[in-house]
Design a protein around this motif. Structure first.
Motif, PDB file in Angstrom:
ATOM      1  N   ALA A 163       0.830  -1.211   0.000  1.00  0.00           N
ATOM      2  CA  ALA A 163       0.000   0.000   0.000  1.00  0.00           C
ATOM      3  C   ALA A 163       0.864   1.260   0.000  1.00  0.00           C
ATOM      4  CB  ALA A 163      -0.927  -0.003   1.208  1.00  0.00           C
ATOM      5  N   LYS A 164       1.981   1.210   0.721  1.00  0.00           N
ATOM      6  CA  LYS A 164       2.906   2.347   0.753  1.00  0.00           C
ATOM      7  C   LYS A 164       3.521   2.588  -0.626  1.00  0.00           C
ATOM      8  CE  LYS A 164       6.953   4.122   3.250  1.00  0.00           C
ATOM      9  NZ  LYS A 164       7.988   3.815   4.276  1.00  0.00           N
ATOM     10  N   ASP A 165       3.910   1.506  -1.315  1.00  0.00           N
ATOM     11  CA  ASP A 165       4.472   1.638  -2.661  1.00  0.00           C
ATOM     12  C   ASP A 165       3.434   2.183  -3.640  1.00  0.00           C
ATOM     13  OD1 ASP A 165       6.891   0.708  -1.791  1.00  0.00           O
ATOM     14  OD2 ASP A 165       6.576  -1.358  -2.464  1.00  0.00           O
ATOM     15  N   LEU A 166       2.192   1.737  -3.504  1.00  0.00           N
ATOM     16  CA  LEU A 166       1.122   2.251  -4.368  1.00  0.00           C
ATOM     17  C   LEU A 166       0.922   3.745  -4.156  1.00  0.00           C
ATOM     18  CD1 LEU A 166      -1.583  -0.576  -4.030  1.00  0.00           C
ATOM     19  CD2 LEU A 166       0.011  -0.229  -5.906  1.00  0.00           C
ATOM     20  N   GLU A 167       0.999   4.167  -2.905  1.00  0.00           N
ATOM     21  CA  GLU A 167       0.838   5.588  -2.577  1.00  0.00           C
ATOM     22  C   GLU A 167       1.977   6.417  -3.163  1.00  0.00           C
ATOM     23  OE1 GLU A 167      -1.096   8.833  -1.183  1.00  0.00           O
ATOM     24  OE2 GLU A 167      -1.819   6.765  -1.058  1.00  0.00           O
ATOM     25  N   GLU A 168       3.202   5.919  -3.059  1.00  0.00           N
ATOM     26  CA  GLU A 168       4.357   6.636  -3.602  1.00  0.00           C
ATOM     27  C   GLU A 168       4.277   6.747  -5.120  1.00  0.00           C
ATOM     28  OE1 GLU A 168       6.836   8.239  -2.101  1.00  0.00           O
ATOM     29  OE2 GLU A 168       5.851   7.842  -0.197  1.00  0.00           O
ATOM     30  N   ASP A 169       3.871   5.662  -5.770  1.00  0.00           N
ATOM     31  CA  ASP A 169       3.744   5.687  -7.228  1.00  0.00           C
ATOM     32  C   ASP A 169       2.636   6.639  -7.672  1.00  0.00           C
ATOM     33  OD1 ASP A 169       5.772   3.872  -7.364  1.00  0.00           O
ATOM     34  OD2 ASP A 169       4.492   2.137  -7.740  1.00  0.00           O
ATOM     35  N   ALA A 170       1.571   6.704  -6.878  1.00  0.00           N
ATOM     36  CA  ALA A 170       0.462   7.608  -7.213  1.00  0.00           C
ATOM     37  C   ALA A 170       0.902   9.057  -7.136  1.00  0.00           C
ATOM     38  CB  ALA A 170      -0.721   7.361  -6.276  1.00  0.00           C
ATOM     39  N   LYS A 171       1.752   9.395  -6.165  1.00  0.00           N
ATOM     40  CA  LYS A 171       2.225  10.778  -6.013  1.00  0.00           C
ATOM     41  C   LYS A 171       3.053  11.204  -7.214  1.00  0.00           C
ATOM     42  CE  LYS A 171       2.341  10.996  -0.949  1.00  0.00           C
ATOM     43  NZ  LYS A 171       3.220  11.071   0.237  1.00  0.00           N
ATOM     44  N   THR A 172       3.923  10.333  -7.677  1.00  0.00           N
ATOM     45  CA  THR A 172       4.798  10.705  -8.796  1.00  0.00           C
ATOM     46  C   THR A 172       4.038  10.771 -10.109  1.00  0.00           C
ATOM     47  OG1 THR A 172       5.391   8.381  -9.102  1.00  0.00           O
ATOM     48  CG2 THR A 172       6.829   9.710  -7.709  1.00  0.00           C
ATOM     49  N   GLU A 173       2.973   9.984 -10.231  1.00  0.00           N
ATOM     50  CA  GLU A 173       2.269   9.929 -11.501  1.00  0.00           C
ATOM     51  C   GLU A 173       1.173  10.975 -11.626  1.00  0.00           C
ATOM     52  OE1 GLU A 173       0.809   6.018 -11.968  1.00  0.00           O
ATOM     53  OE2 GLU A 173       2.777   5.091 -12.008  1.00  0.00           O
ATOM     54  N   LEU A 174       0.612  11.421 -10.505  1.00  0.00           N
ATOM     55  CA  LEU A 174      -0.580  12.251 -10.602  1.00  0.00           C
ATOM     56  C   LEU A 174      -0.349  13.735 -10.339  1.00  0.00           C
ATOM     57  CD1 LEU A 174      -3.352  10.003  -9.146  1.00  0.00           C
ATOM     58  CD2 LEU A 174      -2.849  10.533 -11.495  1.00  0.00           C
ATOM     59  N   ASN A 175       0.854  14.143  -9.997  1.00  0.00           N
ATOM     60  CA  ASN A 175       1.131  15.571  -9.903  1.00  0.00           C
ATOM     61  C   ASN A 175       1.439  16.086 -11.307  1.00  0.00           C
ATOM     62  OD1 ASN A 175       0.729  15.702  -7.183  1.00  0.00           O
ATOM     63  ND2 ASN A 175       2.845  15.247  -6.677  1.00  0.00           N
ATOM     64  N   ILE A 176       0.406  16.248 -12.097  1.00  0.00           N
ATOM     65  CA  ILE A 176       0.564  16.563 -13.511  1.00  0.00           C
ATOM     66  C   ILE A 176       0.359  18.059 -13.730  1.00  0.00           C
ATOM     67  CG2 ILE A 176      -0.333  16.123 -15.826  1.00  0.00           C
ATOM     68  CD1 ILE A 176      -1.342  13.432 -14.756  1.00  0.00           C
ATOM     69  N   GLU A 177       1.282  18.666 -14.482  1.00  0.00           N
ATOM     70  CA  GLU A 177       1.140  20.067 -14.848  1.00  0.00           C
ATOM     71  C   GLU A 177       0.356  20.141 -16.157  1.00  0.00           C
ATOM     72  OE1 GLU A 177       5.019  21.767 -14.994  1.00  0.00           O
ATOM     73  OE2 GLU A 177       4.989  22.278 -12.871  1.00  0.00           O
TER      74      GLU A 177
END
Length: 518
Positions: free
Chosen positions: A247-261
């Motif tokens: 769950a922690k890895d999923l959260e980290e991956d979500a942060k990098t992928e969804l901070n979209i400009e």
């Protein structure tokens, strides 16, 4: 300023050469005006625009695909009580830890079966997961290629696949790597077995291979290699604590992928286009200026901040709304040029006057990338659905609103609806696999025959007694029937959801061709 179709500007080069050679020294005013009209037309086609400030958009909701291996080796008990049950508990924990995310559920053996479409409803996902009975699954092997091929057809842009499996045996890693690469599959592989493994049993007897050796099932080493080849992640289900890491890895991956400009532009094409039309009419008519002004008004972009009639209607609508003359305000809002804001205002007004179906009609037509506005729209749609007593639809809208971020009102309404209108579970217990239905029918027929013979013998031996008790016996029989009916109704209410036989037919396809699928 920039041009979105910059390549169109290249057309000015030959036009410049033509102007120097033929038009520059011309005495014709009309020809020059037409030439400059053509130049401004080219500028309009090149789409001049101003770039707005880059906006970062965050989305708290994610799409995940969970695949549970239901092959025979998952019944091994090196992870207690069995690998299959331990994997189900791990999935349940993961679903509870990420309630805002959408999950799609598959079970797979040599075939893959969709058991739950994308949903944020954790209870529904677990209901579908618990409906699977491994005893009715005839295919025993594990085929990751079929699973990856099935997942590749899903509409998600990035397919985050969480696989719970012991790895099976003999996979084409290069093929799986190719499917993952070209279908944007990112696997999170959870090895549901131990390195030591366990001997497989069937009917309480150990299974032996063709050489009379015990069949030992353990983690397939290629499972970890697959994670490395596909740039995925690998875990071993030694305990449920590993789900916290996942769950922690999923959260980290979500942060990098969804901070979209997100880049947005304000287009200015209508300015050179208007000038081109004015110059054209000045060239071909005597009343060029008049036609030019009219043309400018006609081709101005039809947005509320550029079309002058909208200011009048917007002003009148706000006045009527303050005076609580909602129907007149609606008329003024509907006269506005269609836009996100005008549709939102119309829908909100319909909601205020109690026309909830009309409000939903307008809310559903609004398309926006603004997360806050989208959340407000979904919340209002939830309210409208609750008013017309569509409670399940209302719950769905509240959940979708919560997926965009914290909303205390949506959470309160959702909790209240769950208490007042709990979801009814459909009883489909009659939809059994064909093999079981046939066996139950056979047993029922045998029992009926025995009861019939017993009743015949008792009726022959006790005919005198039956005649004496017939006066009050009929009443007791009716009472017993009512009790039996009441008992059967109670039993049906408590019956759990079960998959129909057609679902098992899909996953059991080709089971007769399997050879030593352990």
């Amino acid at each position: 300023m920039l041009f979105l179709n910059l390549w169109v500007i290249l057309a000015l080069i030959p036009l410049y050469l033509i102007y120097r050679q033929q038009i520059q020294n011309s005495d014709s005013r009309s020809i020059k005006l037409l030439f400059f009209s053509l130049i401004f037309m080219i500028f309009a086609i090149a789409r001049p625009a101003l770039q707005n400030t880059l906006q970062k958009q965050k989305f708290s909701s994610q799409d995940y695909i969970i695949a549970l291996d239901a092959s025979y080796s998952m019944q091994a008990d090196d992870i207690k009580p069995t690998r299959y049950i331990a994997a189900k508990k791990a999935i349940q924990k993961l679903l509870k830890m990420r309630p805002k995310d959408r999950f799609t559920l598959f079970v797979f053996t040599s075939n893959a079966l969709l058991i739950s479409p994308p949903t944020t409803d954790t209870a529904l996902s677990m209901l579908a997961l618990n409906a699977i009975n491994p005893e009715y699954i005839l295919t025993k092997s594990t085929n990751l290629s079929n699973l990856f091929t099935t997942v590749a057809k899903l509409p998600m842009q990035v397919k985050k696949l969480i696989v719970f499996s012991d790895g099976g045996d003999g996979h084409n890693l290069q093929k799986l790597q190719t499917i993952s690469k070209y279908s944007s599959i990112k696997p999170y592989l959870v090895a549901t077995a131990t390195k030591k493994g366990a001997a497989l049993k069937k009917d309480n007897h150990f299974i032996k291979d063709a050489h009379s050796s015990l069949v030992i099932s353990k983690i397939n080493p290629s499972f970890k290699e697959l994670a490395n080849l596909t740039k995925g992640k690998y875990y071993e289900l030694n305990s449920l604590d590993i789900i916290d890491t996942l769950a922690k890895d999923l959260e980290e991956d979500a942060k990098t992928e969804l901070n979209i400009e997100v880049k947005t532009y304000k287009e200015l094409y209508y300015i050179p286009l208007s000038i081109a039309v004015v110059l054209f009419f000045l060239a071909v008519t005597k009343f060029g200026a008049l036609f030019g002004i009219l043309s400018f008004l006609l081709i101005s972009p039809p947005h509320s901040d550029a079309f002058f009639l909208d200011f009048y209607h917007l002003h009148k609508a706000k006045e009527f709304q303050k005076a609580k003359l909602y129907k007149k305000a609606l008329t003024e809002y509907q006269a506005l040029t269609p836009s996100v804001q005008s549709y939102y205002n119309i829908a909100t007004l319909y909601y205020q006057i109690g026309e909830n179906r009309d409000a939903l009609k307008y809310y559903t037509q609004i398309q926006t990338t603004d997360p806050k506005l989208k959340q407000a729209i979904l919340y209002n749609m939830g309210n409208c659905s609750a008013r017309i007593k569509k409670y399940e639809r209302s719950k769905r809208f509240y959940r979708q609103a919560l997926a965009f971020g914290k909303d205390n009102d949506a959470l309160y309404n959702l909790t209240l609806l769950k208490k007042l209108h709990p979801k009814k579970v459909t009883d489909v217990s009659a939809m059994m696999p064909k093999e079981q239905s046939y066996q139950e029918a056979k047993n029922h027929q045998k029992t009926s025959k025995e009861e019939k013979n017993s009743n015949n013998s008792s009726s022959r031996s006790g005919s005198n007694q039956q005649s004496q008790e017939s006066s009050h016996g009929s009443g007791s029989q009716k009472k017993k029937k009512r009790q039996a009916l009441k008992h059967s109704q109670t039993k049906n209410k408590s019956t759990n959801y079960k998959l129909g036989y057609k679902a098992y037919e899909k996953i059991n396809k080709g089971y007769s061709n399997e050879k030593e699928p352990w």
